[in-house]
Design a protein around this motif. Structure first.
Motif, PDB file in Angstrom:
ATOM      1  N   LYS A  75       1.035   4.089  -1.218  1.00 19.85           N
ATOM      2  CA  LYS A  75       0.542   5.472  -1.082  1.00 19.85           C
ATOM      3  C   LYS A  75       0.321   5.848   0.383  1.00 19.85           C
ATOM      4  O   LYS A  75       0.334   7.024   0.733  1.00 19.85           O
ATOM      5  CB  LYS A  75      -0.713   5.703  -1.923  1.00 19.85           C
ATOM      6  CG  LYS A  75      -1.954   4.967  -1.471  1.00 19.85           C
ATOM      7  CD  LYS A  75      -3.138   5.378  -2.329  1.00 19.85           C
ATOM      8  CE  LYS A  75      -4.428   4.638  -2.124  1.00 19.85           C
ATOM      9  NZ  LYS A  75      -4.730   3.893  -0.952  1.00 19.85           N
ATOM     10  N   ALA A  76       0.161   4.865   1.256  1.00 19.80           N
ATOM     11  CA  ALA A  76       0.041   5.147   2.699  1.00 19.80           C
ATOM     12  C   ALA A  76       1.213   4.533   3.456  1.00 19.80           C
ATOM     13  O   ALA A  76       1.090   4.168   4.635  1.00 19.80           O
ATOM     14  CB  ALA A  76      -1.282   4.618   3.229  1.00 19.80           C
ATOM     15  N   ARG A  96       0.875  -1.185   0.000  1.00 20.76           N
ATOM     16  CA  ARG A  96       0.000   0.000   0.000  1.00 20.76           C
ATOM     17  C   ARG A  96       0.899   1.218   0.000  1.00 20.76           C
ATOM     18  O   ARG A  96       0.876   2.022   0.939  1.00 20.76           O
ATOM     19  CB  ARG A  96      -0.817   0.034   1.288  1.00 20.76           C
ATOM     20  CG  ARG A  96      -2.212  -0.497   1.231  1.00 20.76           C
ATOM     21  CD  ARG A  96      -2.935  -0.101   2.523  1.00 20.76           C
ATOM     22  NE  ARG A  96      -3.717   1.096   2.398  1.00 20.76           N
ATOM     23  CZ  ARG A  96      -4.015   1.914   3.407  1.00 20.76           C
ATOM     24  NH1 ARG A  96      -3.557   1.677   4.631  1.00 20.76           N
ATOM     25  NH2 ARG A  96      -4.749   2.976   3.211  1.00 20.76           N
TER      26      ARG A  96
END
Ligand code: CAA
Length: 266
Positions: A24-25, A22
């Motif tokens: 992007k986070a 993930r």
């Protein structure tokens, strides 16, 4: 099933690699990540009883910047107390699943392993880090406490007083310090080098008896929660039981016959 949105799972030469994906986070652990990890670990546990999938596992994070930057903070802003307790229990179940697998698991930490990231790494059998790896339990900076085992495992790994100092300050622990205090066992220049070393090490290690490694893992993890005399009792029972295993018979016989053992993991 390898159809996950937030995880990648690949097996090569009998070593499985779970990558939290993930970016992007910074690979933060949302409910979805934990649910998918839960499904993957349960399926692995069920299907790998005879080591037909893998003889070792690696847990790592996608890209270089982060292993796992913690539990997903945005997701937590809307949780009720009940939902938060369930979230903690799900994360904790995943830490226990890692500890219950029949294969050794190495956490390969690239970049940030904060909060839940540090907690997931601590539930693996041991931790490798790149020179940019950063550990910490910064939850108190958010008005939170660790919820995926950090209040328990960090003390057992580095001693209670050091664990309190790290947790109360919420400070970053760089990789050199992490190695000094026993959180990390080896430091690597790059992520690729770390992953290659972990794969080689797991493959070599599993030329020893897989059954004996599983038993050592089980007894060592169980002993963590016991008094010394209870732990020694668990050890003596397991030491006795292992004399009924094929691997023990083969390993000791091969030594006497001056040849290499051929272990079956039984
Ligand atoms: N949850 C949700 N999103 C996160 C996140 C997290 N834990 N960590 C990073 N992100 C997101 C950021 O919000 C940002 O997204 P946007 O671009 O959409 O704004 C993206 O990832 C990149 O992060 P930054 O821009 O912050 O990157 P940076 O290089 O400036 O900083 C960092 C990196 C120091 C790791 C910083 O992101 C940070 O402090 N993250 C939070 C670390 C933390 O507090 N973790 C503990 C969480 S609580 C917990 O884990 C509880 C538990 O035990 C159960």
């Amino acid at each position: 099933n390898t159809n996950y949105e937030t995880l990648l799972f690949e097996v090569e030469n009998e070593i499985g690699v779970i990558t939290v994906n993930r970016p992007k986070a910074l690979n933060a652990l949302s409910e979805q990540v934990h649910s998918e990890l839960n499904a993957l670990l349960k399926e692995f546990k069920n299907l790998n009883k005879d080591y037909s999938i893998a003889k070792g596992l690696i847990l790592t994070g996608a890209e270089d910047k982060a292993f796992i930057a913690g539990a997903d903070i945005k997701g937590m802003t809307t949780m009720t107390a009940e939902q938060a307790e369930s979230f903690a229990r799900l994360g904790q179940e995943n830490t226990l699943l890692f500890e219950s697998l029949n294969v050794p698991v190495i956490a390969c930490v690239n970049g940030y392993a904060l909060g839940g990231g540090c907690e997931m790494a601590m539930s693996c059998d041991f931790i490798y880090g790149t020179k940019t790896a950063v550990f910490g339990q910064p939850e108190v900076k958010l008005g939170l406490i660790p919820g995926f085992g950090g209040t328990q495992r960090l003390s057992k790994l580095v001693g209670r007083n050091r664990a309190k100092e790290i947790t109360y300050s919420g400070r970053n622990v760089g990789v050199e310090e992490a190695k000094e205090i026993g959180l990390v066992v080896a430091i690597f220049e790059t992520k690729d080098e770390m992953l290659e070393s972990a794969k080689t090490y797991l493959s070599k290690m599993m030329r020893n008896s897989p059954h004996a490694i599983l038993e050592a893992k089980r007894v060592m993890n169980e002993g963590n929660d016991l008094t010394i005399s209870e732990g020694l009792n668990v050890e003596a029972k397991a030491f006795g039981a292992i004399f009924n295993s094929d691997d023990m018979k083969e390993g000791t016989k091969a030594f006497v016959e001056k040849r290499k053992p051929v272990f079956t993991g039984k």
